[in-house]
Design a protein around this motif. Structure first.
Motif, PDB file in Angstrom:
ATOM      1  N   ALA A  43       0.101  -0.794  -0.070  1.00 19.19           N
ATOM      2  CA  ALA A  43       0.035   0.141   0.316  1.00 19.19           C
ATOM      3  C   ALA A  43       0.984   1.231   0.133  1.00 19.19           C
ATOM      4  N   CYS A  44      -0.007   1.542  -0.573  1.00 22.20           N
ATOM      5  CA  CYS A  44       1.198   3.352  -0.809  1.00 22.20           C
ATOM      6  C   CYS A  44       0.153   4.681  -1.233  1.00 22.20           C
ATOM      7  N   ILE A  45       1.011   5.995  -0.456  1.00 19.96           N
ATOM      8  CA  ILE A  45       0.287   7.275  -0.491  1.00 19.96           C
ATOM      9  C   ILE A  45       1.830   8.276  -1.233  1.00 19.96           C
ATOM     10  N   SER A  46       0.250   8.858  -1.506  1.00 24.27           N
ATOM     11  CA  SER A  46       1.985   9.917  -1.717  1.00 24.27           C
ATOM     12  C   SER A  46       1.013  11.428  -2.183  1.00 24.27           C
ATOM     13  N   VAL A  47       1.827  12.472  -2.565  1.00 23.43           N
ATOM     14  CA  VAL A  47       0.971  13.659  -2.298  1.00 23.43           C
ATOM     15  C   VAL A  47       1.326  14.441  -3.732  1.00 23.43           C
ATOM     16  N   ASP A  48       0.693  15.007  -4.339  1.00 16.78           N
ATOM     17  CA  ASP A  48       0.573  15.842  -5.769  1.00 16.78           C
ATOM     18  C   ASP A  48       1.541  16.900  -5.508  1.00 16.78           C
ATOM     19  N   SER A  49       1.948  17.968  -6.265  1.00 14.41           N
ATOM     20  CA  SER A  49       2.761  19.066  -5.790  1.00 14.41           C
ATOM     21  C   SER A  49       1.454  19.785  -5.566  1.00 14.41           C
ATOM     22  N   GLY A  50      -0.172  20.575  -5.274  1.00 17.11           N
ATOM     23  CA  GLY A  50      -1.206  20.944  -5.008  1.00 17.11           C
ATOM     24  C   GLY A  50      -1.374  20.734  -3.545  1.00 17.11           C
ATOM     25  N   GLY A  51      -0.943  19.360  -2.655  1.00 17.42           N
ATOM     26  CA  GLY A  51      -0.721  19.275  -1.037  1.00 17.42           C
ATOM     27  C   GLY A  51      -1.477  18.351  -1.277  1.00 17.42           C
ATOM     28  N   SER A  52      -2.476  17.507  -2.258  1.00 10.48           N
ATOM     29  CA  SER A  52      -3.316  16.577  -2.187  1.00 10.48           C
ATOM     30  C   SER A  52      -3.188  14.961  -2.282  1.00 10.48           C
ATOM     31  N   TYR A  58       0.572  -2.142  -4.950  1.00 10.76           N
ATOM     32  CA  TYR A  58       0.602  -3.025  -6.494  1.00 10.76           C
ATOM     33  C   TYR A  58      -0.282  -4.356  -4.930  1.00 10.76           C
ATOM     34  N   MET A  59      -0.361  -5.121  -5.933  1.00 14.16           N
ATOM     35  CA  MET A  59      -0.627  -6.698  -5.721  1.00 14.16           C
ATOM     36  C   MET A  59       0.675  -7.292  -6.381  1.00 14.16           C
ATOM     37  N   ASN A  60       1.711  -7.835  -5.554  1.00 13.16           N
ATOM     38  CA  ASN A  60       3.056  -8.463  -6.369  1.00 13.16           C
ATOM     39  C   ASN A  60       3.262  -9.580  -6.519  1.00 13.16           C
ATOM     40  N   VAL A  61       2.356 -10.670  -5.655  1.00  9.97           N
ATOM     41  CA  VAL A  61       1.553 -11.826  -5.097  1.00  9.97           C
ATOM     42  C   VAL A  61       0.468 -11.863  -5.503  1.00  9.97           C
ATOM     43  N   ILE A  62      -0.344 -13.469  -5.848  1.00  5.74           N
ATOM     44  CA  ILE A  62      -2.026 -13.057  -5.429  1.00  5.74           C
ATOM     45  C   ILE A  62      -1.908 -14.189  -4.409  1.00  5.74           C
ATOM     46  N   PRO A  63      -2.212 -13.765  -3.423  1.00  6.59           N
ATOM     47  CA  PRO A  63      -2.569 -14.587  -2.459  1.00  6.59           C
ATOM     48  C   PRO A  63      -3.796 -15.753  -2.562  1.00  6.59           C
ATOM     49  N   THR A  64      -3.220 -17.260  -1.787  1.00  5.17           N
ATOM     50  CA  THR A  64      -4.121 -18.455  -2.489  1.00  5.17           C
ATOM     51  C   THR A  64      -6.180 -18.328  -2.432  1.00  5.17           C
ATOM     52  N   GLY A  65      -7.000 -18.137  -3.107  1.00  4.14           N
ATOM     53  CA  GLY A  65      -7.575 -18.212  -2.858  1.00  4.14           C
ATOM     54  C   GLY A  65      -8.788 -16.512  -2.928  1.00  4.14           C
ATOM     55  N   CYS A  66      -7.768 -15.334  -4.251  1.00  8.75           N
ATOM     56  CA  CYS A  66      -8.557 -14.453  -3.480  1.00  8.75           C
ATOM     57  C   CYS A  66      -9.181 -14.016  -4.890  1.00  8.75           C
ATOM     58  N   VAL A  67     -10.169 -13.783  -4.788  1.00 11.35           N
ATOM     59  CA  VAL A  67     -11.210 -12.990  -5.625  1.00 11.35           C
ATOM     60  C   VAL A  67     -11.436 -11.746  -6.200  1.00 11.35           C
ATOM     61  N   GLY A  68     -11.234 -10.554  -5.201  1.00 16.00           N
ATOM     62  CA  GLY A  68     -11.082  -9.681  -5.551  1.00 16.00           C
ATOM     63  C   GLY A  68     -10.602  -8.640  -4.474  1.00 16.00           C
ATOM     64  N   VAL A  69     -10.339  -7.272  -4.131  1.00 23.91           N
ATOM     65  CA  VAL A  69      -9.769  -6.221  -3.666  1.00 23.91           C
ATOM     66  C   VAL A  69     -10.193  -5.483  -2.823  1.00 23.91           C
ATOM     67  N   GLY A  90     -14.219 -11.340  -8.729  1.00 26.21           N
ATOM     68  CA  GLY A  90     -14.515 -13.255  -9.257  1.00 26.21           C
ATOM     69  C   GLY A  90     -12.796 -13.411  -9.384  1.00 26.21           C
ATOM     70  N   HIS A  91     -11.900 -12.419  -9.045  1.00 25.31           N
ATOM     71  CA  HIS A  91     -10.251 -12.390  -9.419  1.00 25.31           C
ATOM     72  C   HIS A  91      -9.702 -11.477  -9.340  1.00 25.31           C
ATOM     73  N   CYS A  92      -8.005 -11.527  -8.648  1.00 19.83           N
ATOM     74  CA  CYS A  92      -7.212 -10.897  -8.819  1.00 19.83           C
ATOM     75  C   CYS A  92      -6.700 -10.903  -9.518  1.00 19.83           C
ATOM     76  N   GLU A  93      -5.347 -10.019  -9.741  1.00 19.45           N
ATOM     77  CA  GLU A  93      -4.696  -9.694 -10.863  1.00 19.45           C
ATOM     78  C   GLU A  93      -3.421  -8.946 -10.044  1.00 19.45           C
ATOM     79  N   LYS A  94      -2.171  -9.372 -10.443  1.00 18.28           N
ATOM     80  CA  LYS A  94      -1.270  -8.381 -10.054  1.00 18.28           C
ATOM     81  C   LYS A  94      -1.234  -7.469 -11.083  1.00 18.28           C
ATOM     82  N   GLY A  95       0.138  -6.038 -10.243  1.00 13.21           N
ATOM     83  CA  GLY A  95      -0.216  -5.692 -10.887  1.00 13.21           C
ATOM     84  C   GLY A  95      -0.482  -3.624 -10.197  1.00 13.21           C
ATOM     85  N   TRP A  96      -0.223  -3.141 -10.458  1.00 13.19           N
ATOM     86  CA  TRP A  96      -0.663  -1.169 -10.347  1.00 13.19           C
ATOM     87  C   TRP A  96      -2.790  -1.140  -9.332  1.00 13.19           C
TER      88      TRP A  96
END
Length: 134
Positions: A43-52, A58-69, A90-96
């Motif tokens: 889990a990540c957090i960041s701030v844009d140039s306007g201060g928001s 990222y989903m690095n590895v799909i946990p066994t039985g994962c159907v959603g996030v 109904g499924h989980c995908e690796k990535g952003w």
């Protein structure tokens, strides 16, 4: 003997340098903030140039039985503010995993992002929480 020791020392330094390069990960999502160090999800957090703030991860590895996030933004006291729910996908995908959360100013206090992966019984099987961003 001296040459072989020098060669081994040089190989050791090169190996450490290569290992560090290969395992390096981004320090944050967009700019500022940071990411958690999770095996399944980060889990990540960041701030844009306007201060928001912006929450993503990222989903690095799909946990066994994962159907959603789910991915959500919380204030410093833990109150849910906003999120996206893919827990019934109904499924989980690796990535952003991302959401645009440009409606909360860091002047309003601290924030963090939480990501949870769910199984078919809608019970979370993995989660990650970002560092607090002020």
């Amino acid at each position: 003997m001296k040459n072989s020791r020098r060669t081994l020392a040089a190989l050791g330094v090169a190996g450490v340098t290569l290992a560090t390069t290969l395992t390096a990960t981004p320090a944050n999502a967009v700019s500022g903030g940071g990411c958690s160090d999770g095996y399944y999800v980060r889990a990540c957090i960041s701030v844009d140039s306007g201060g928001s703030v912006r929450g993503d991860g990222y989903m690095n590895v799909i946990p066994t039985g994962c159907v959603g996030v789910t991915i959500s933004l919380h204030n410093a006291s833990g109150t849910y503010l906003r999120g996206m729910d893919w827990s019934h996908a109904g499924h989980c995908e690796k990535g952003w995993l991302g959401m645009e959360l440009y409606s909360y100013s860091t002047n309003q206090g601290g924030f963090y992002t939480k990501i949870q992966a769910y199984d078919k019984n809608h019970k979370y099987i993995s989660y990650a929480t970002s560092p607090m961003q002020y």
